[in-house]
Design a protein around this motif. Structure first.
Motif, PDB file in Angstrom:
ATOM      1  N   GLY A 118      -4.525   9.813   0.553  1.00 36.26           N
ATOM      2  CA  GLY A 118      -4.486   8.919  -0.610  1.00 36.26           C
ATOM      3  C   GLY A 118      -3.127   8.298  -0.770  1.00 36.26           C
ATOM      4  N   GLY A 119      -3.092   7.054  -1.214  1.00 37.52           N
ATOM      5  CA  GLY A 119      -1.816   6.344  -1.214  1.00 37.52           C
ATOM      6  C   GLY A 119      -1.393   5.789  -2.555  1.00 37.52           C
ATOM      7  N   ASP A 120      -1.987   6.256  -3.662  1.00 36.97           N
ATOM      8  CA  ASP A 120      -1.603   5.645  -4.940  1.00 36.97           C
ATOM      9  C   ASP A 120      -0.286   6.194  -5.477  1.00 36.97           C
ATOM     10  OD1 ASP A 120      -3.740   3.953  -4.960  1.00 36.97           O
ATOM     11  OD2 ASP A 120      -5.043   5.320  -6.065  1.00 36.97           O
ATOM     12  N   SER A 121      -0.170   7.516  -5.536  1.00 35.02           N
ATOM     13  CA  SER A 121       1.124   8.072  -5.958  1.00 35.02           C
ATOM     14  C   SER A 121       1.509   9.185  -4.981  1.00 35.02           C
ATOM     15  CB  SER A 121       1.059   8.628  -7.390  1.00 35.02           C
ATOM     16  OG  SER A 121       0.653   9.979  -7.367  1.00 35.02           O
ATOM     17  N   GLY A 180       0.787  -1.234   0.000  1.00 35.87           N
ATOM     18  CA  GLY A 180       0.000   0.000   0.000  1.00 35.87           C
ATOM     19  C   GLY A 180       0.818   1.284   0.000  1.00 35.87           C
ATOM     20  N   LEU A 181       2.138   1.164  -0.230  1.00 36.07           N
ATOM     21  CA  LEU A 181       2.962   2.380  -0.310  1.00 36.07           C
ATOM     22  C   LEU A 181       2.632   3.123  -1.600  1.00 36.07           C
ATOM     23  CD1 LEU A 181       6.632   1.328   0.532  1.00 36.07           C
ATOM     24  CD2 LEU A 181       5.314   3.094   1.723  1.00 36.07           C
ATOM     25  N   LEU A 187      12.779   3.934  -7.052  1.00 33.05           N
ATOM     26  CA  LEU A 187      11.455   4.498  -6.769  1.00 33.05           C
ATOM     27  C   LEU A 187      10.432   3.377  -6.614  1.00 33.05           C
ATOM     28  CD1 LEU A 187      11.292   7.441  -9.362  1.00 33.05           C
ATOM     29  CD2 LEU A 187      11.760   7.613  -6.907  1.00 33.05           C
ATOM     30  N   THR A 188       9.501   3.553  -5.665  1.00 35.07           N
ATOM     31  CA  THR A 188       8.435   2.558  -5.519  1.00 35.07           C
ATOM     32  C   THR A 188       7.536   2.615  -6.747  1.00 35.07           C
ATOM     33  OG1 THR A 188       7.094   4.188  -4.343  1.00 35.07           O
ATOM     34  CG2 THR A 188       8.377   2.655  -2.987  1.00 35.07           C
ATOM     35  N   ILE A 189       6.895   1.471  -7.044  1.00 35.83           N
ATOM     36  CA  ILE A 189       6.034   1.399  -8.242  1.00 35.83           C
ATOM     37  C   ILE A 189       4.596   1.042  -7.856  1.00 35.83           C
ATOM     38  CG2 ILE A 189       7.894   0.907  -9.879  1.00 35.83           C
ATOM     39  CD1 ILE A 189       7.184  -2.096  -9.599  1.00 35.83           C
ATOM     40  N   GLY A 190       4.277   1.215  -6.569  1.00 34.37           N
ATOM     41  CA  GLY A 190       2.918   0.906  -6.110  1.00 34.37           C
ATOM     42  C   GLY A 190       2.735  -0.550  -5.735  1.00 34.37           C
ATOM     43  N   ILE A 211       1.938   6.917  11.851  1.00 33.55           N
ATOM     44  CA  ILE A 211       1.661   8.241  11.281  1.00 33.55           C
ATOM     45  C   ILE A 211       1.637   8.159   9.746  1.00 33.55           C
ATOM     46  CG2 ILE A 211       2.482  10.649  11.095  1.00 33.55           C
ATOM     47  CD1 ILE A 211       1.356   9.965  13.871  1.00 33.55           C
ATOM     48  N   ALA A 212       2.571   7.411   9.173  1.00 37.13           N
ATOM     49  CA  ALA A 212       2.598   7.271   7.707  1.00 37.13           C
ATOM     50  C   ALA A 212       1.317   6.612   7.215  1.00 37.13           C
ATOM     51  CB  ALA A 212       3.825   6.468   7.283  1.00 37.13           C
ATOM     52  N   ASP A 213       0.865   5.618   7.945  1.00 37.77           N
ATOM     53  CA  ASP A 213      -0.360   4.910   7.568  1.00 37.77           C
ATOM     54  C   ASP A 213      -1.558   5.867   7.607  1.00 37.77           C
ATOM     55  OD1 ASP A 213      -1.941   2.735   6.890  1.00 37.77           O
ATOM     56  OD2 ASP A 213      -2.359   2.249   8.991  1.00 37.77           O
ATOM     57  N   GLU A 214      -1.624   6.670   8.658  1.00 36.25           N
ATOM     58  CA  GLU A 214      -2.728   7.641   8.765  1.00 36.25           C
ATOM     59  C   GLU A 214      -2.634   8.696   7.663  1.00 36.25           C
ATOM     60  OE1 GLU A 214      -5.489   7.535  10.886  1.00 36.25           O
ATOM     61  OE2 GLU A 214      -4.610   5.536  10.971  1.00 36.25           O
ATOM     62  N   MET A 215      -1.412   9.073   7.301  1.00 34.06           N
ATOM     63  CA  MET A 215      -1.230  10.055   6.218  1.00 34.06           C
ATOM     64  C   MET A 215      -1.761   9.489   4.897  1.00 34.06           C
ATOM     65  SD  MET A 215       0.125  12.972   7.199  1.00 34.06           S
ATOM     66  CE  MET A 215       1.001  13.685   5.800  1.00 34.06           C
ATOM     67  N   THR A 216      -1.490   8.202   4.632  1.00 38.30           N
ATOM     68  CA  THR A 216      -1.984   7.635   3.363  1.00 38.30           C
ATOM     69  C   THR A 216      -3.508   7.501   3.401  1.00 38.30           C
ATOM     70  OG1 THR A 216      -1.656   5.352   4.089  1.00 38.30           O
ATOM     71  CG2 THR A 216       0.147   6.362   2.851  1.00 38.30           C
ATOM     72  N   LYS A 217      -4.048   7.228   4.596  1.00 39.90           N
ATOM     73  CA  LYS A 217      -5.521   7.120   4.692  1.00 39.90           C
ATOM     74  C   LYS A 217      -6.163   8.472   4.392  1.00 39.90           C
ATOM     75  CE  LYS A 217      -5.858   3.492   8.143  1.00 39.90           C
ATOM     76  NZ  LYS A 217      -5.724   3.402   9.591  1.00 39.90           N
ATOM     77  N   LYS A 218      -5.550   9.532   4.925  1.00 39.53           N
ATOM     78  CA  LYS A 218      -6.177  10.854   4.781  1.00 39.53           C
ATOM     79  C   LYS A 218      -5.904  11.483   3.412  1.00 39.53           C
ATOM     80  CE  LYS A 218      -7.084  15.121   7.226  1.00 39.53           C
ATOM     81  NZ  LYS A 218      -8.464  15.113   6.715  1.00 39.53           N
TER      82      LYS A 218
END
Ligand SMILES: Cc1cc2nc3c(=O)[nH]c(=O)nc-3n(C[C@H](O)[C@H](O)[C@H](O)COP(=O)(O)O)c2cc1C
Ligand SMILES: C=C(O[C@@H]1CC(C(=O)O)=C[C@@H](OP(=O)(O)O)[C@H]1O)C(=O)O
Length: 348
Positions: free
Chosen positions: A327-330, A20-21, A66-69, A318-325
């Protein structure tokens, strides 16, 4: 996002998979390795730390740094594996009070408690620090920084006295715990939520902190002391000067399960290491006779290492909450959403 770790302390390696990164996140391997190195430091560690020299290998989820999703796989070799593989190691049958040995063996119906300690060991925290390092890399894009400070070792606040205190405990075959403070700067108002029990930010952070081996308590902001004070000397008054602000931070940056824009401050309490060179009384699981608990080797204290682990688990939450708020696609989507939100908050 989610992650799992796998691997035993004297097995071949530790593995973590993060799912989910966002894509396009720069994975700075040197930074991850430096975090792993920090976790191995600290006075009072046992012989194992001179065997290991943790280095991460990225097995998947990245192209050109770089991450690719895709899921990110992290791999850390156990150098001590070479000393154990193929050897006929004696059974562990004298459970150590304070470790997972006895309860784990009963639960999983294992006759050799080595099968429990292999996974219960805090060696697993190397994998979690690599995961936390990736979380920190994500947070850097939003100006969020996670730091730790060891406040106490063995009940002593004066750090000058720690080495002699640790030496003393070591000479007496004993061990020490301590207190660690985590500060997270730059967290925007609005992470977590008051609306559901499993979305409260203080609860989420506490879960991560309490999941670290040997951590027995966590307090946020003024913490346990607040229970003994009046409301007027606990709650942070609200002021306005073009923006909302507080003069105090007794809440430790979280109210109603939501970050309030102040630094998040929490303290974790670590118990003394359970494996004692002068072992405590235990029972042989075969004969049921009173014996002394097993001892092979051990840390005398690992509070400084635990501080780095706690940074990692908090960074993850905190990172997880940041992606929830946001968006975590790019990463770009996330940054745009974040900037838009900050503008909206500034106008409130
Ligand atoms: C970084 C770190 C190093 C540790 N080193 C040891 C050790 O050398 N020997 C030991 O018995 N316990 C050690 N522990 C603690 C045990 O892993 C922990 O007490 C055990 O897994 C039981 O879990 P609990 O204390 O959370 O109940 C360490 C913990 C951490 C965080
Ligand atoms: C290996 C690590 O910590 C270990 C955590 C640990 C325990 O019981 O938790 C026991 C010790 O391992 P060993 O029995 O091999 O000496 C520590 O060294 C590490 O931090 O990388």
């Amino acid at each position: 996002m989610r992650y799992l770790t796998s691997g035993e302390t004297h097995g071949e390696a530790l593995v973590a998979i993060i799912e989910g990164l966002p894509s396009n996140l720069f994975i700075d391997v040197d930074f991850i390795n430096n975090e792993l190195k920090r976790r191995q430091s600290g006075y009072g560690r046992g012989g194992r730390m001179s065997i290991e020299s943790d280095v991460v290998h990225i097995l998947g989820g990245v192209r050109n740094n770089l991450t690719i999703g895709a899921p990110l796989s992290l791999f850390i070799r156990n150098l001590d594996y070479e000393n154990w593989k193929g050897k006929d190691v004696p059974r562990v049958k004298r459970p150590r009070p304070g470790h997972a040995d006895l309860s784990g063996a009963i639960k999983y119906d294992l006759k050799d408690m080595r099968d429990v300690l292999e996974r219960a060991s805090a060696r697993e925290t190397a994998a979690r620090v690599s995961v936390g390092a990736v979380a920190k890399l994500l947070l850097k894009n939003f100006g969020i920084d996670v730091k730790s400070d060891v406040l106490e070792i063995g009940g002593e606040r004066d750090r000058e006295k720690w080495p002699s205190l640790i030496d003393e405990a070591k000479n007496e075959g004993d061990t020490l715990g301590g207190v660690i403070e985590i500060t997270i700067d730059g967290v925007p108002v609005g992470l977590g939520s008051h609306v559901q029990w499993d979305r409260k930010l203080d609860a989420l952070l506490s879960y991560g902190v309490m999941s670290v081996q040997a951590i027995k308590g966590v307090e946020i902001g003024m913490g346990f002391m607040a229970a003994r004070q009046r409301g007027s000397s606990v709650h942070d008054e609200i002021f306005y000067d073009g923006h909302f602000y507080r003069k105090t931070n007794n809440a430790g940056g979280i109210e109603g399960g939501i970050s309030n824009g102040m630094p998040i401050v929490l303290r974790a309490y670590m118990k003394p290491i359970p494996t004692l060179r002068k072992p405590l009384t235990s029972v042989d699981i075969d004969s049921k006779e009173e014996v002394k608990a097993a001892y092979e080797r051990s840390d005398v204290t690992a509070v400084e290492a635990a501080a780095v682990v706690l940074e990692a688990v908090c960074a993850w939450t905190i990172a997880d909450e940041m992606t929830k708020k946001f968006g975590g696609d790019s990463l770009q989507d996330m940054v745009e959403n974040f900037n838009m939100y900050i503008k909206r908050v500034e106008k409130y």
